[in-house]
Structures are given as structure tokens and as C-alpha cells.
Design a protein around this motif. Sequence first.
Motif, PDB file in Angstrom:
ATOM      1  N   LEU A   1      -1.593  -7.201  -6.314  1.00  0.00           N
ATOM      2  CA  LEU A   1      -2.901  -6.638  -6.036  1.00  0.00           C
ATOM      3  C   LEU A   1      -2.934  -6.041  -4.643  1.00  0.00           C
ATOM      4  O   LEU A   1      -2.413  -6.627  -3.695  1.00  0.00           O
ATOM      5  N   LYS A   2      -3.581  -4.876  -4.517  1.00  0.00           N
ATOM      6  CA  LYS A   2      -3.668  -4.238  -3.216  1.00  0.00           C
ATOM      7  C   LYS A   2      -4.987  -4.587  -2.523  1.00  0.00           C
ATOM      8  O   LYS A   2      -5.023  -4.775  -1.314  1.00  0.00           O
ATOM      9  N   GLU A   3      -6.048  -4.682  -3.280  1.00  0.00           N
ATOM     10  CA  GLU A   3      -7.350  -5.070  -2.750  1.00  0.00           C
ATOM     11  C   GLU A   3      -7.917  -6.209  -3.585  1.00  0.00           C
ATOM     12  O   GLU A   3      -7.608  -6.343  -4.757  1.00  0.00           O
TER      13      GLU A   3
ATOM     14  N   SER B   1     -13.569  -1.079  -0.333  1.00  0.00           N
ATOM     15  CA  SER B   1     -12.602  -2.074  -0.795  1.00  0.00           C
ATOM     16  C   SER B   1     -12.608  -3.270   0.146  1.00  0.00           C
ATOM     17  O   SER B   1     -12.781  -3.136   1.348  1.00  0.00           O
TER      18      SER B   1
ATOM     19  N   PRO C   1     -10.211  -6.215   1.439  1.00  0.00           N
ATOM     20  CA  PRO C   1      -8.804  -6.611   1.429  1.00  0.00           C
ATOM     21  C   PRO C   1      -8.628  -8.066   1.008  1.00  0.00           C
ATOM     22  O   PRO C   1      -9.561  -8.861   1.086  1.00  0.00           O
TER      23      PRO C   1
ATOM     24  N   GLN D   1      -5.071 -13.389   3.099  1.00  0.00           N
ATOM     25  CA  GLN D   1      -3.884 -14.112   2.670  1.00  0.00           C
ATOM     26  C   GLN D   1      -3.827 -15.475   3.337  1.00  0.00           C
ATOM     27  O   GLN D   1      -3.012 -15.717   4.229  1.00  0.00           O
TER      28      GLN D   1
ATOM     29  N   ALA E   1       4.358 -11.455  -5.738  1.00  0.00           N
ATOM     30  CA  ALA E   1       3.185 -10.828  -6.334  1.00  0.00           C
ATOM     31  C   ALA E   1       2.246 -11.878  -6.925  1.00  0.00           C
ATOM     32  O   ALA E   1       1.032 -11.729  -6.868  1.00  0.00           O
TER      33      ALA E   1
ATOM     34  N   ASP F   1       0.039 -13.315  -4.265  1.00  0.00           N
ATOM     35  CA  ASP F   1      -1.054 -12.426  -3.907  1.00  0.00           C
ATOM     36  C   ASP F   1      -2.186 -12.477  -4.915  1.00  0.00           C
ATOM     37  O   ASP F   1      -3.346 -12.335  -4.552  1.00  0.00           O
ATOM     38  N   SER F   2      -1.854 -12.689  -6.174  1.00  0.00           N
ATOM     39  CA  SER F   2      -2.899 -12.663  -7.192  1.00  0.00           C
ATOM     40  C   SER F   2      -3.833 -13.846  -7.083  1.00  0.00           C
ATOM     41  O   SER F   2      -4.970 -13.792  -7.514  1.00  0.00           O
TER      42      SER F   2
END
Length: 105
Positions: free
Chosen positions: A3-5, A14, A16, A19, A99, A102-103
Amino acid sequence: MGLKEFLVTSEGESVPIPQYYRKSQQRLKTLQKRLSRKKKGSKRWLKAVKAVAKQHKKVADKRKDFHFKTANELLLKAEVIAHVDAERRAGGKLKYKRASKDSFE
């Protein structure tokens, strides 16, 4: 990949992805290293287990707080809210370990 945003509004704004897990990885690494050096079942081992659990709980609480604050902000701004499942849109399971981290964030 990933995911980017965290979310994108219909106006194009958007948010962010914060993290939290990645930011706390160094602290978790040291706590888990300390834990691995303790004799299993000892009082110091239990203390180390609690320290690791406490750090994981901090990350979970930060995520939960972020989700509630973001949802509240959206509810105050928007009239209608629609949700799209990102995993289905991406086409199934995520391929890479990074990835998948991040999700969750």
C-alpha cells in the motif's frame, strides 16, 4: 509492492501510512534478544516476556488510536463514506513479507 497510502479521499487528499511497527522494530529487537538470553521459566524470563508484550501492545495501541482519529476526522468532513477492500483490488494474497507488514499499518 504494498500500500502506498492509508487512504485517499474523493478530493484527492491522501493520508500516509504511519509505520509504527517499523519504527519500533529496533526496540523490539533488543527486548527479544534479552528475552532469548534468559532461562525459560525464570522470574527474569517472565519479566522479559512482559516487556516484549508491552512493546507490542504500544504498537497496537498507536495503530488503534490512529485509526480512530482518522475515522473521526473523516466523519466530521464527509457526508458519504465508501470502502474498498485493498486486498481484493490487488488481486489476492500479498507476495512479499515487507508488503504484508505495510498492509497492517
